[in-house]
Write a protein that holds these residues in place. Sequence first.
Motif, PDB file in Angstrom:
ATOM      1  N   LYS A  81      -3.360   3.546  -2.789  1.00 49.25           N
ATOM      2  CA  LYS A  81      -3.649   3.486  -1.393  1.00 49.25           C
ATOM      3  C   LYS A  81      -3.710   2.143  -0.611  1.00 49.25           C
ATOM      4  O   LYS A  81      -2.963   2.099   0.416  1.00 49.25           O
ATOM      5  N   HIS A  82      -4.245   1.171  -1.155  1.00 47.04           N
ATOM      6  CA  HIS A  82      -4.275  -0.077  -1.036  1.00 47.04           C
ATOM      7  C   HIS A  82      -2.734  -0.621  -0.598  1.00 47.04           C
ATOM      8  O   HIS A  82      -2.344  -1.204   0.350  1.00 47.04           O
ATOM      9  N   GLU A  83      -1.801  -0.561  -1.606  1.00 44.02           N
ATOM     10  CA  GLU A  83      -0.396  -0.813  -1.734  1.00 44.02           C
ATOM     11  C   GLU A  83       0.429  -0.150  -0.301  1.00 44.02           C
ATOM     12  O   GLU A  83       1.253  -0.944  -0.095  1.00 44.02           O
ATOM     13  N   ILE A  91       4.005   9.266  -4.866  1.00 40.40           N
ATOM     14  CA  ILE A  91       4.990   8.827  -5.528  1.00 40.40           C
ATOM     15  C   ILE A  91       4.665   7.584  -6.220  1.00 40.40           C
ATOM     16  O   ILE A  91       4.982   7.432  -7.573  1.00 40.40           O
ATOM     17  N   LEU A  92       3.983   6.743  -5.654  1.00 37.93           N
ATOM     18  CA  LEU A  92       3.759   5.509  -6.531  1.00 37.93           C
ATOM     19  C   LEU A  92       2.512   5.867  -7.412  1.00 37.93           C
ATOM     20  O   LEU A  92       2.339   5.170  -8.522  1.00 37.93           O
ATOM     21  N   LEU A  93       1.730   6.838  -7.081  1.00 36.76           N
ATOM     22  CA  LEU A  93       0.702   7.052  -8.112  1.00 36.76           C
ATOM     23  C   LEU A  93       1.401   7.825  -9.255  1.00 36.76           C
ATOM     24  O   LEU A  93       0.880   7.321 -10.628  1.00 36.76           O
ATOM     25  N   ILE A  94       2.368   8.668  -9.234  1.00 34.55           N
ATOM     26  CA  ILE A  94       3.023   9.315 -10.268  1.00 34.55           C
ATOM     27  C   ILE A  94       3.836   8.040 -11.150  1.00 34.55           C
ATOM     28  O   ILE A  94       3.601   8.160 -12.297  1.00 34.55           O
ATOM     29  N   VAL A  95       4.491   7.144 -10.745  1.00 34.45           N
ATOM     30  CA  VAL A  95       5.085   6.110 -11.308  1.00 34.45           C
ATOM     31  C   VAL A  95       4.113   5.362 -11.945  1.00 34.45           C
ATOM     32  O   VAL A  95       4.440   4.727 -12.870  1.00 34.45           O
ATOM     33  N   SER A  96       2.886   5.189 -11.194  1.00 38.23           N
ATOM     34  CA  SER A  96       1.848   3.931 -12.020  1.00 38.23           C
ATOM     35  C   SER A  96       0.998   4.698 -13.200  1.00 38.23           C
ATOM     36  O   SER A  96       0.994   4.263 -14.437  1.00 38.23           O
ATOM     37  N   LEU A  97       1.088   6.230 -13.096  1.00 33.75           N
ATOM     38  CA  LEU A  97       0.342   6.873 -14.208  1.00 33.75           C
ATOM     39  C   LEU A  97       1.379   7.057 -15.367  1.00 33.75           C
ATOM     40  O   LEU A  97       0.980   6.923 -16.367  1.00 33.75           O
TER      41      LEU A  97
END
Length: 188
Positions: free
Chosen positions: A139-141, A156-162
Amino acid sequence: MLAELDLSSRIALEDIPEIDLYMDQVIQLFEKKYGSSTRNKEDKVLTKTMINNYAKGKLFFPVKNKKYSREQLILISLIYQLKGGLSIQDIKQTLEGINQRTESGQFELNKFYQSYLKLHEKNIEIFNEDVLKTEQDVKHEVKMLEADEPEELETILLIVSLINISNFYRKTAEKLVDQLAAKKVKKD
């Protein structure tokens, strides 16, 4: 979302009968315990083909009289957990020593499995905390991006990070499998 994952699904020692089970009974036990954790309702937790492939691949010691012992059920449960991150060959390598010692009566698989179940519970807590922290970082990013449709970008960023974190754990597990194999070669 974390609650929907049903991460606490597991086969506890008290869920495993003291008597040997036929394959259909094994499948029923696994469906009962893990059925709610599948991605889609039509997905099968365990099939006859899977069990036969595990047996042919020697992922657990041989079945007697078409019945599966308590120890074999524990090993199948461990295989079920491992198959999400390791190849069948890596699983075989990982469980080989335990299989040999259990089959020869030199190892109390029940105690080992109980230790695994304790760690399973701790891992759920760690995972939940980590996902929530990663979600906040994402969320911050995304906020820093000042982009349109931030919800989609967050997802999308959460998926990639996980997936990135998952790959770190998988690669570490693979290195440990390689170390097990190297130690076995040294012994032989």
